[in-house]
Design a protein around this motif. Structure first.
Motif, PDB file in Angstrom:
ATOM      1  N   ILE A 141     -54.151  45.923   6.398  1.00  0.00           N
ATOM      2  CA  ILE A 141     -54.957  45.052   7.264  1.00  0.00           C
ATOM      3  C   ILE A 141     -56.223  45.779   7.707  1.00  0.00           C
ATOM      4  O   ILE A 141     -57.319  45.205   7.712  1.00  0.00           O
ATOM      5  N   LYS A 196     -57.325  35.980   8.105  1.00  0.00           N
ATOM      6  CA  LYS A 196     -57.262  37.305   7.492  1.00  0.00           C
ATOM      7  C   LYS A 196     -58.203  37.413   6.306  1.00  0.00           C
ATOM      8  O   LYS A 196     -58.885  38.431   6.122  1.00  0.00           O
ATOM      9  N   TYR A 252     -60.503  39.628  13.189  1.00  0.00           N
ATOM     10  CA  TYR A 252     -59.073  39.647  12.905  1.00  0.00           C
ATOM     11  C   TYR A 252     -58.366  40.869  13.510  1.00  0.00           C
ATOM     12  O   TYR A 252     -57.239  40.741  14.013  1.00  0.00           O
ATOM     13  N   SER A 258     -59.904  44.545   6.720  1.00  0.00           N
ATOM     14  CA  SER A 258     -60.797  44.146   7.821  1.00  0.00           C
ATOM     15  C   SER A 258     -62.091  44.948   7.802  1.00  0.00           C
ATOM     16  O   SER A 258     -63.176  44.406   8.048  1.00  0.00           O
TER      17      SER A 258
END
Length: 680
Positions: free
Chosen positions: A631, A346, A598, A635
């Motif tokens: 996330i 991550k 990811y 990302s």
């Protein structure tokens, strides 16, 4: 002066002359206009839906007077009712007010002055930021820092005061005016003549260095800590040496450290990877080792994360159709949520590809081992299985977890030779024929959708074993590349459709339509070239293709392609699906590369959780909802960081390649002109 007649000639703007003419009205004209004005009546109040739609379309602050003027609202009672409507909208959270209630703007629209946190770099090398305090539930608007008045220049991690300009599509441009807090004060520089100067061209200061080791040599690349406040004789503290400017690998080292890209994995992550074993067939994993999957990659590829298979559909009701399987390494089996491997992956967000090396998202044991679909080796896989009709339209699809064995590792060049009929691949003739048939069907669907077909050539830096540049070539795009690309797009679409059909939290790869501001800039550019094509906010990808077609083969071809590319929004990850404008798709996710991205790993987990394990509980949905926005934002930022680092290295390698060619003549194309020079 006596005896002289001074005459001043003034050239009036025609529009100004017309405006003056319009003021020379007779008394009767004035009376008629006044009486006409008196006869006008206030229009009916807009509905709440109309008012909400109007406010959502605004890209700046407005006020009650402007809104009233827009809807033709006059009279005390009507204005009072409008005020009540806006108060209701504020209570419902759809609009906000500022400036002691005098300004009103849609929820999520940022004020003109704002504290922002710089989070990364975009693909053009500009700083990307977000509001320092963002309390909304949805993703924060994206802010690009286009101007910087700070010294030293703003950098990743800094918190700054900025002037904000809304350019539409939840995108803002900012001018950094004051540093509120500093992020990392590390600077990558070159040691010369007893001083260190930054490799970042925006920072022009030269520093003396304290605590410099005795073994530091001229032209060494070092990391130093620099002070936030400049003095007449700025000093820095030595941190460590990372290489030498004379080293052929220096550009990559500089890009890695300049962009804060992590290189080493944690010890816990390495140990977890070393203990990984191949999964077994069970109730959640089918045995697919009898399916003759093949991988198709570049000749120098080290990891193979996708494999493909195709055959004619045996269903009599689908004559001329095909059964297709796309097998992807089951990375989610090894990289479990919250594990050391997951934390490292991550943080990285993706693998980073340089001309001389790869910084992988996962340790070698997985990236080049158990998650690489090597021939004749059992490998865990997540498979998208689909059925196409004779036109290439997808009839249905499903996802399964399996255990597979790749039959053969093929390269793009040998597959292309087989497609061209020059050199068949012995023993694989039928498989290549079927894959080519599926590719042609998918191309048919691509043409129907009207995909945006921008042609901006990519360049490939060719190095020798010492890391020195020996050539720079245009990267060729073969049908063999496109074959794999189209099959991956099909699998990605299937993943997005599957998640959306469930009506559950999901992660999408979105590409919004161009903003109004960018479309207008493009129109001005086209007009300057004499291309009478007017684009609008409702223009489709095929409309942009019309521009590209008209310029094809002309001297302005490359410039038009690049300008159309710059007019596009940036593709990002998001839990909110707005479709993919460039691919002309309503549903799109990244599923096919969990070994190096990811978000693909997240999509694998979602499909596994919802479909294979059947967990659609409220607790599971709430858990995903609480995580996906963060996330997606992270990302997207890591992707921009990687693109920036890769571009920095390529630019340095190009300069290295041209260094011994001073004085030689080359043919070039001027792609743009600025106040400081030309881009060729």
């Amino acid at each position: 002066m006596m005896g002289e007649l001074i005459i001043i000639l003034t050239i009036l703007n025609p529009n100004y002359v017309r405006s003056l003419h319009s003021l020379t009205l007779s008394r009767d004209d004035m009376k008629e206009k006044f009486m006409t004005h008196k006869k006008k009546e206030s229009k009916p109040l807009p509905s709440m839906e109309e008012l909400n739609t109007y406010m959502a379309q605004q890209t700046h602050k407005t006020n009650k007077r402007e809104i009233a003027r827009k809807f033709g609202i006059k009279g005390g009672e009507s204005r009072a009712e409008l005020k009540r409507m806006l108060r209701t909208m504020k209570d419902e959270g759809t609009v906000q007010t500022s400036n002691k209630g005098r300004s009103v703007f849609a929820k999520g629209v940022l004020p003109a002055q704002l504290i922002i946190e710089i989070t990364g770099l975009d693909s053009m090398g500009d700083l990307v930021a977000r509001p320092f305090k963002w309390m909304e539930s949805g993703p924060a608007p994206q802010i690009i820092v286009t101007k910087d008045k700070l010294s030293p220049p703003a950098g990743v991690g800094d918190v700054v005061q900025a002037r904000i300009k809304n350019v539409g599509n939840k995108m803002y441009e900012a001018e950094a005016t004051r540093r509120v807090a500093s992020g990392e004060n590390h600077m990558v520089g070159v040691y010369k003549g007893g001083m260190v100067s930054s490799v970042d061209r925006r920072l022009r200061d030269v520093f003396t260095v304290n605590n410099l080791p005795a073994d530091i040599k001229e032209n060494d690349i070092v990391i130093v800590d620099i002070p936030s406040i400049r003095s007449m004789h700025p000093e820095a503290e030595f941190v460590r040496k990372i290489g030498s400017e004379n080293d052929a690998f220096a550009p990559t080292l500089i890009a890695i450290y300049l962009n804060n890209i992590p290189v080493a994995f944690t010890e816990a992550s390495e140990k977890q990877a070393q203990k990984a074993i191949v999964p077994q067939v069970d109730k959640h994993r089918e045995d697919l080792r009898h399916i003759p999957f093949v991988t198709i990659d570049g000749a120098d590829a080290k990891d193979f994360d996708d494999a493909v298979f195709a055959e004619p559909d045996t269903d009599a009701g689908n004559a001329g159709g095909y059964h297709v399987m796309v097998g992807i390494a089951d990375v989610a089996h090894y990289v479990t949520p919250g594990s050391p491997l997951d934390i490292d992956a991550k943080i990285r967000g993706n693998s980073v590809y340089f001309p001389d090396r790869v910084i992988p998202m996962l340790p070698f044991e997985l990236s080049a081992g158990l998650c690489s679909l090597q021939p004749d080796q059992p490998r865990g896989t997540m498979v998208c299985e689909a059925w196409l009709d004779k036109t290439g339209k997808k009839i249905r699809h499903k996802f399964i977890r399996g255990l597979m064995k790749s039959k053969r590792r093929l390269t793009y060049d040998e597959v292309q030779a087989a497609l061209d009929g020059k050199q068949p691949i012995v023993g694989m003739e039928e498989e290549i024929k079927n894959l080519n048939a599926v590719y042609r069907l998918l191309l048919n669907q691509r043409a129907k959708r009207g995909v945006l077909e921008i042609d901006v050539p990519e360049r490939q830096v060719i190095l020798n074993e010492k890391g020195q540049v020996i050539d720079i070539k245009l990267r060729t795009q073969l049908d063999a590349h496109k074959l794999i690309e189209e099959m991956m797009i099909m699998a990605n679409v299937s993943a997005a459709e599957t998640l959306e059909d469930q009506g559950l939290p999901a992660m999408y790869r979105i590409h919004d339509r161009p903003s109004d501001a960018k479309v207008e800039t493009l129109n001005d550019f086209l007009d300057s070239l004499g291309m009478k094509i007017h684009m609008s906010a409702t223009s489709q990808p095929r409309d942009f293709n019309e521009i590209l077609t008209k310029s094809q083969g002309s001297p302005k071809d490359m410039a038009v392609n690049e300008f159309v590319l710059r007019s596009q929004s940036q593709a990002v990850y998001s839990p909110e699906n707005v479709g993919h404008f460039g691919l002309a798709l309503q549903h799109y996710a990244h599923f096919t590369s969990p070994i190096r991205r990811y978000p693909d790993l997240i999509v694998h987990r979602l499909i596994r959780t919802y479909l294979i394990e059947g967990d659609v509980s409220k607790n599971t949905q709430e858990k995903w909802e609480s995580m996906l926005t963060e996330i997606a934002d992270h990302s997207s930022q890591m992707e921009r960081r990687s693109v920036s680092a890769e571009r920095d290295t390529e630019d340095l390698k190009k300069a290295e390649y041209m260094a011994d060619k001073i004085g030689e003549e080359f043919h070039g194309i001027v792609s743009s002109v600025t106040n400081f020079g030309l881009f060729v």
